[in-house]
Scaffold this motif. Structure first.
Motif, PDB file in Angstrom:
ATOM      1  N   ILE A 100      19.015  -1.585  55.609  1.00 53.10           N
ATOM      2  CA  ILE A 100      20.039  -2.500  56.105  1.00 53.10           C
ATOM      3  C   ILE A 100      21.393  -1.980  56.530  1.00 53.10           C
ATOM      4  CG2 ILE A 100      21.594  -4.173  54.594  1.00 53.10           C
ATOM      5  CD1 ILE A 100      19.500  -4.864  52.769  1.00 53.10           C
ATOM      6  N   ALA A 101      21.717  -0.967  55.901  1.00 57.37           N
ATOM      7  CA  ALA A 101      22.891   0.055  56.550  1.00 57.37           C
ATOM      8  C   ALA A 101      22.567   0.284  58.040  1.00 57.37           C
ATOM      9  CB  ALA A 101      23.172   1.277  55.917  1.00 57.37           C
ATOM     10  N   GLN A 102      21.315   0.676  58.284  1.00 59.39           N
ATOM     11  CA  GLN A 102      21.327   1.021  59.778  1.00 59.39           C
ATOM     12  C   GLN A 102      21.239  -0.277  60.572  1.00 59.39           C
ATOM     13  OE1 GLN A 102      17.294   2.819  59.019  1.00 59.39           O
ATOM     14  NE2 GLN A 102      17.880   4.721  58.560  1.00 59.39           N
ATOM     15  N   LEU A 103      20.897  -1.343  60.052  1.00 62.10           N
ATOM     16  CA  LEU A 103      20.756  -2.662  60.875  1.00 62.10           C
ATOM     17  C   LEU A 103      22.052  -3.128  60.989  1.00 62.10           C
ATOM     18  CD1 LEU A 103      19.244  -4.964  62.201  1.00 62.10           C
ATOM     19  CD2 LEU A 103      19.002  -6.001  59.742  1.00 62.10           C
ATOM     20  N   ALA A 132      20.351 -10.911  50.872  1.00 68.74           N
ATOM     21  CA  ALA A 132      19.992 -12.291  50.186  1.00 68.74           C
ATOM     22  C   ALA A 132      18.534 -12.533  50.375  1.00 68.74           C
ATOM     23  CB  ALA A 132      21.016 -13.336  50.442  1.00 68.74           C
ATOM     24  N   LEU A 133      18.128 -12.462  51.420  1.00 70.63           N
ATOM     25  CA  LEU A 133      16.625 -12.519  51.851  1.00 70.63           C
ATOM     26  C   LEU A 133      15.744 -11.690  50.750  1.00 70.63           C
ATOM     27  CD1 LEU A 133      14.342 -13.612  53.573  1.00 70.63           C
ATOM     28  CD2 LEU A 133      14.574 -11.659  55.008  1.00 70.63           C
ATOM     29  N   ASN A 134      16.060 -10.446  50.421  1.00 77.37           N
ATOM     30  CA  ASN A 134      15.500  -9.855  49.416  1.00 77.37           C
ATOM     31  C   ASN A 134      15.206 -10.615  48.114  1.00 77.37           C
ATOM     32  OD1 ASN A 134      14.617  -7.491  51.012  1.00 77.37           O
ATOM     33  ND2 ASN A 134      16.648  -6.492  50.520  1.00 77.37           N
ATOM     34  N   GLY A 135      16.694 -11.075  47.614  1.00 79.10           N
ATOM     35  CA  GLY A 135      16.514 -11.824  46.412  1.00 79.10           C
ATOM     36  C   GLY A 135      15.835 -13.115  46.414  1.00 79.10           C
ATOM     37  N   ALA A 136      15.990 -13.824  47.575  1.00 78.46           N
ATOM     38  CA  ALA A 136      15.140 -14.894  47.729  1.00 78.46           C
ATOM     39  C   ALA A 136      13.559 -14.924  47.634  1.00 78.46           C
ATOM     40  CB  ALA A 136      15.689 -15.762  48.905  1.00 78.46           C
ATOM     41  N   THR A 146      10.984  -4.981  48.595  1.00 73.93           N
ATOM     42  CA  THR A 146      12.219  -4.057  49.180  1.00 73.93           C
ATOM     43  C   THR A 146      11.407  -3.067  50.054  1.00 73.93           C
ATOM     44  OG1 THR A 146      12.651  -2.819  47.271  1.00 73.93           O
ATOM     45  CG2 THR A 146      13.936  -4.749  47.620  1.00 73.93           C
ATOM     46  N   LEU A 147      10.022  -2.741  49.463  1.00 75.02           N
ATOM     47  CA  LEU A 147       9.459  -1.686  50.504  1.00 75.02           C
ATOM     48  C   LEU A 147       9.060  -2.304  51.758  1.00 75.02           C
ATOM     49  CD1 LEU A 147       8.036   1.099  50.579  1.00 75.02           C
ATOM     50  CD2 LEU A 147       6.078   0.249  49.512  1.00 75.02           C
ATOM     51  N   GLY A 148       8.606  -3.334  51.731  1.00 75.71           N
ATOM     52  CA  GLY A 148       8.335  -4.343  52.706  1.00 75.71           C
ATOM     53  C   GLY A 148       9.461  -4.542  53.850  1.00 75.71           C
ATOM     54  N   THR A 149      10.546  -4.980  53.194  1.00 75.41           N
ATOM     55  CA  THR A 149      11.649  -5.522  54.022  1.00 75.41           C
ATOM     56  C   THR A 149      12.428  -4.023  54.625  1.00 75.41           C
ATOM     57  OG1 THR A 149      13.098  -5.338  52.053  1.00 75.41           O
ATOM     58  CG2 THR A 149      12.320  -7.255  52.852  1.00 75.41           C
ATOM     59  N   PHE A 150      12.180  -2.920  53.805  1.00 74.95           N
ATOM     60  CA  PHE A 150      12.745  -1.631  54.134  1.00 74.95           C
ATOM     61  C   PHE A 150      11.981  -1.471  55.648  1.00 74.95           C
ATOM     62  CE2 PHE A 150      10.872   2.765  54.505  1.00 74.95           C
ATOM     63  CZ  PHE A 150      11.954   3.438  55.015  1.00 74.95           C
ATOM     64  N   SER A 151      10.453  -1.573  55.764  1.00 70.69           N
ATOM     65  CA  SER A 151      10.014  -1.443  56.890  1.00 70.69           C
ATOM     66  C   SER A 151      10.509  -2.250  58.051  1.00 70.69           C
ATOM     67  CB  SER A 151       8.520  -1.424  56.713  1.00 70.69           C
ATOM     68  OG  SER A 151       7.829  -0.924  57.767  1.00 70.69           O
ATOM     69  N   ALA A 152      10.626  -3.465  57.639  1.00 71.41           N
ATOM     70  CA  ALA A 152      10.829  -4.601  58.487  1.00 71.41           C
ATOM     71  C   ALA A 152      12.327  -4.334  59.058  1.00 71.41           C
ATOM     72  CB  ALA A 152      10.845  -5.885  57.986  1.00 71.41           C
ATOM     73  N   PHE A 153      13.235  -4.164  58.289  1.00 73.41           N
ATOM     74  CA  PHE A 153      14.434  -4.031  58.682  1.00 73.41           C
ATOM     75  C   PHE A 153      14.594  -2.610  59.690  1.00 73.41           C
ATOM     76  CE2 PHE A 153      16.027  -6.136  54.799  1.00 73.41           C
ATOM     77  CZ  PHE A 153      15.887  -7.485  55.307  1.00 73.41           C
ATOM     78  N   SER A 154      13.817  -1.528  59.289  1.00 73.80           N
ATOM     79  CA  SER A 154      14.123  -0.508  60.170  1.00 73.80           C
ATOM     80  C   SER A 154      13.312  -0.711  61.469  1.00 73.80           C
ATOM     81  CB  SER A 154      12.965   0.796  59.575  1.00 73.80           C
ATOM     82  OG  SER A 154      13.689   0.947  58.208  1.00 73.80           O
ATOM     83  N   GLY A 155      12.338  -1.458  61.502  1.00 74.44           N
ATOM     84  CA  GLY A 155      11.689  -1.966  62.599  1.00 74.44           C
ATOM     85  C   GLY A 155      12.436  -2.510  63.545  1.00 74.44           C
ATOM     86  N   VAL A 164      20.821 -15.289  39.961  1.00 70.20           N
ATOM     87  CA  VAL A 164      21.394 -13.836  39.732  1.00 70.20           C
ATOM     88  C   VAL A 164      20.741 -12.894  40.739  1.00 70.20           C
ATOM     89  CG1 VAL A 164      21.343 -12.077  38.048  1.00 70.20           C
ATOM     90  CG2 VAL A 164      21.909 -14.264  37.288  1.00 70.20           C
ATOM     91  N   LYS A 165      19.426 -13.202  40.844  1.00 69.28           N
ATOM     92  CA  LYS A 165      18.530 -12.145  41.741  1.00 69.28           C
ATOM     93  C   LYS A 165      19.022 -12.528  43.373  1.00 69.28           C
ATOM     94  CE  LYS A 165      15.489  -9.549  39.828  1.00 69.28           C
ATOM     95  NZ  LYS A 165      15.542  -8.277  39.880  1.00 69.28           N
ATOM     96  N   ILE A 166      19.426 -13.519  43.801  1.00 71.01           N
ATOM     97  CA  ILE A 166      19.780 -13.401  45.089  1.00 71.01           C
ATOM     98  C   ILE A 166      21.146 -12.926  45.215  1.00 71.01           C
ATOM     99  CG2 ILE A 166      20.631 -15.257  46.815  1.00 71.01           C
ATOM    100  CD1 ILE A 166      18.364 -16.815  46.054  1.00 71.01           C
ATOM    101  N   GLY A 167      22.392 -13.078  44.059  1.00 67.71           N
ATOM    102  CA  GLY A 167      23.547 -12.685  44.012  1.00 67.71           C
ATOM    103  C   GLY A 167      23.569 -11.192  44.101  1.00 67.71           C
ATOM    104  N   VAL A 168      22.901 -10.761  43.040  1.00 59.90           N
ATOM    105  CA  VAL A 168      22.901  -9.176  43.073  1.00 59.90           C
ATOM    106  C   VAL A 168      22.339  -8.401  44.495  1.00 59.90           C
ATOM    107  CG1 VAL A 168      22.896  -9.061  40.597  1.00 59.90           C
ATOM    108  CG2 VAL A 168      20.563  -8.732  41.859  1.00 59.90           C
ATOM    109  N   TYR A 169      21.339  -9.117  45.067  1.00 52.98           N
ATOM    110  CA  TYR A 169      20.678  -8.549  46.300  1.00 52.98           C
ATOM    111  C   TYR A 169      21.684  -8.911  47.308  1.00 52.98           C
ATOM    112  CZ  TYR A 169      16.362  -6.713  44.673  1.00 52.98           C
ATOM    113  OH  TYR A 169      15.273  -5.985  44.096  1.00 52.98           O
ATOM    114  N   ALA A 170      22.425  -9.842  47.445  1.00 53.46           N
ATOM    115  CA  ALA A 170      23.575 -10.105  48.416  1.00 53.46           C
ATOM    116  C   ALA A 170      24.727  -8.928  48.546  1.00 53.46           C
ATOM    117  CB  ALA A 170      24.045 -11.541  48.083  1.00 53.46           C
ATOM    118  N   ILE A 171      25.160  -8.850  47.031  1.00 57.50           N
ATOM    119  CA  ILE A 171      26.153  -7.617  46.992  1.00 57.50           C
ATOM    120  C   ILE A 171      25.642  -6.404  47.258  1.00 57.50           C
ATOM    121  CG2 ILE A 171      27.230  -6.419  45.165  1.00 57.50           C
ATOM    122  CD1 ILE A 171      27.546  -8.909  43.452  1.00 57.50           C
ATOM    123  N   ALA A 172      24.186  -6.049  47.063  1.00 59.96           N
ATOM    124  CA  ALA A 172      23.855  -4.819  47.393  1.00 59.96           C
ATOM    125  C   ALA A 172      23.769  -4.636  49.111  1.00 59.96           C
ATOM    126  CB  ALA A 172      22.370  -4.526  46.987  1.00 59.96           C
ATOM    127  N   GLY A 173      23.454  -5.979  49.675  1.00 59.27           N
ATOM    128  CA  GLY A 173      23.624  -6.106  50.988  1.00 59.27           C
ATOM    129  C   GLY A 173      24.860  -5.821  51.626  1.00 59.27           C
TER     130      GLY A 173
END
Length: 328
Positions: free
Chosen positions: A90-93, A124-128, A141-150, A226-235
């Motif tokens: 996400i940082a790279q994106l 937020a997509l991760n959390g959703a 997040t393993l899947g989105t790691f690959s997707a975001f990197s790609g 809560v899940k969407i919120g914490v992942y949005a903060i992380a994002g």
């Protein structure tokens, strides 16, 4: 060695099936971030006189600032019993988003909010996905790691995007006295995170969900929110880290900061945040980030080959995770 428990606590230890050794290990686990930092200082002073020089300490803190920010974001996720393997991507994106906008004619000041929004949406997509599709955090997040990197490589054509900005350059190189702007930003984020986690209803909900999801839902708390919120903060914080990384490098590199994927988790675990959720800290992960950066710094200035550095960091993480079992 930790001191033995008071006499009055022996019956309590027996009630829970604890030995004095286990009690001592639990105490060490609670103090792990501070003890690790003190141990690093002692070893650094013995091995290399330059390790505790003012210049090296400033450089070390500067280098740890981005990891601090990512660790704070990771703290919110892990406090719910989750884990985010996608923060580096996400940082790279967000960095590439900033770079592409600037190259296309946008001013950095106008491009930065857009890049941060990308980070928030990615988190937020991760959390959703986790909360709505009921898939475990690790797999998602393993899947989105690959997707975001790609996606980052696709958007940038795997090429760095040069970002020329006096504002970002000042942030990367300037400071207030001996304290860099990057470190001040990291500390300001940590203060805000501390207030959110320990002095707002949202923070209470995060710890409640992490401590016992079923009980939290029985009380009417929304696991999905809560899940969407914490992942949005992380994002969001991954986006901040990506922008600061661009500021340091002077360009948006599509593969820059890939090691943050694991070191952000490592700093959080070393900082005393329980992988099972429900127990957290903000100061601990900051110390964890400094320790991990300090280990790499010490190995570098003593001439240890670079390929030994991940081994040392990995050993620190395994030891920290081992100590967490006693604290639990």
């Amino acid at each position: 060695m930790s001191s033995p428990p008071p006499t009055g606590s022996i019956s309590v230890l027996a009630r829970f099936g604890l030995t004095r050794q286990q009690w001592g290990m639990a105490t060490i686990a609670k103090l792990a971030p501070l003890l690790a930092l003190l141990l690093l200082v002692v070893i650094g002073a013995i091995v290399s006189p330059s390790f505790l020089s003012v210049g090296n300490i400033r450089s070390l803190l500067l280098s740890s600032a981005i990891l601090m920010i990512l660790a704070v974001g990771q703290t919110f996720v892990i406090s719910t019993g989750g884990i985010d393997l996608s923060v580096a991507s996400i940082a790279q994106l967000t960095g590439i988003t900033l770079g592409l906008l600037v190259v296309s004619g946008w001013s950095p000041e106008a491009a930065i909010p857009i890049a941060l929004i990308v980070g928030v949406l990615a988190g937020a997509l991760n959390g959703a996905i986790i909360s709505k599709l009921k898939i475990t955090d690790f797999i998602v997040t393993l899947g989105t790691f690959s997707a975001f990197s790609g996606l980052t490589l696709l958007l940038s054509d795997a090429r760095p995007q040069v970002v020329s900005s006096s504002t970002l350059s000042t942030i990367a190189t300037g400071g207030v006295g001996p304290v860099s702007y990057l470190l001040l930003i990291a500390l300001a984020i940590a203060v805000i995170a501390y207030v959110v986690m320990f002095h707002t209803p949202f923070g209470t909900h995060v710890l409640a969900v992490g401590g016992n999801r079923k009980a939290a839902e029985a009380l009417g708390l929304s696991f999905a929110r809560v899940k969407i919120g914490v992942y949005a903060i992380a994002g969001l914080l991954a986006g901040v880290a990506g922008i600061l990384l661009v500021a340091r490098l002077g360009a948006a590199e599509p593969t820059a900061g890939s090691t943050y994927q694991l070191t952000s988790i490592a700093a959080t675990v070393l900082g005393g945040v329980s992988l099972f959720g429900g127990k957290t800290s903000i100061v601990g992960p900051l110390l964890g980030a400094v320790v991990l950066t300090g280990v790499v710094n010490l190995l570098t200035i003593t001439g240890v080959p670079v390929y030994y550095q991940p081994i040392a960091v990995g050993a620190v993480v395994v030891l920290a995770a081992y100590l967490r079992r006693y604290e639990r």
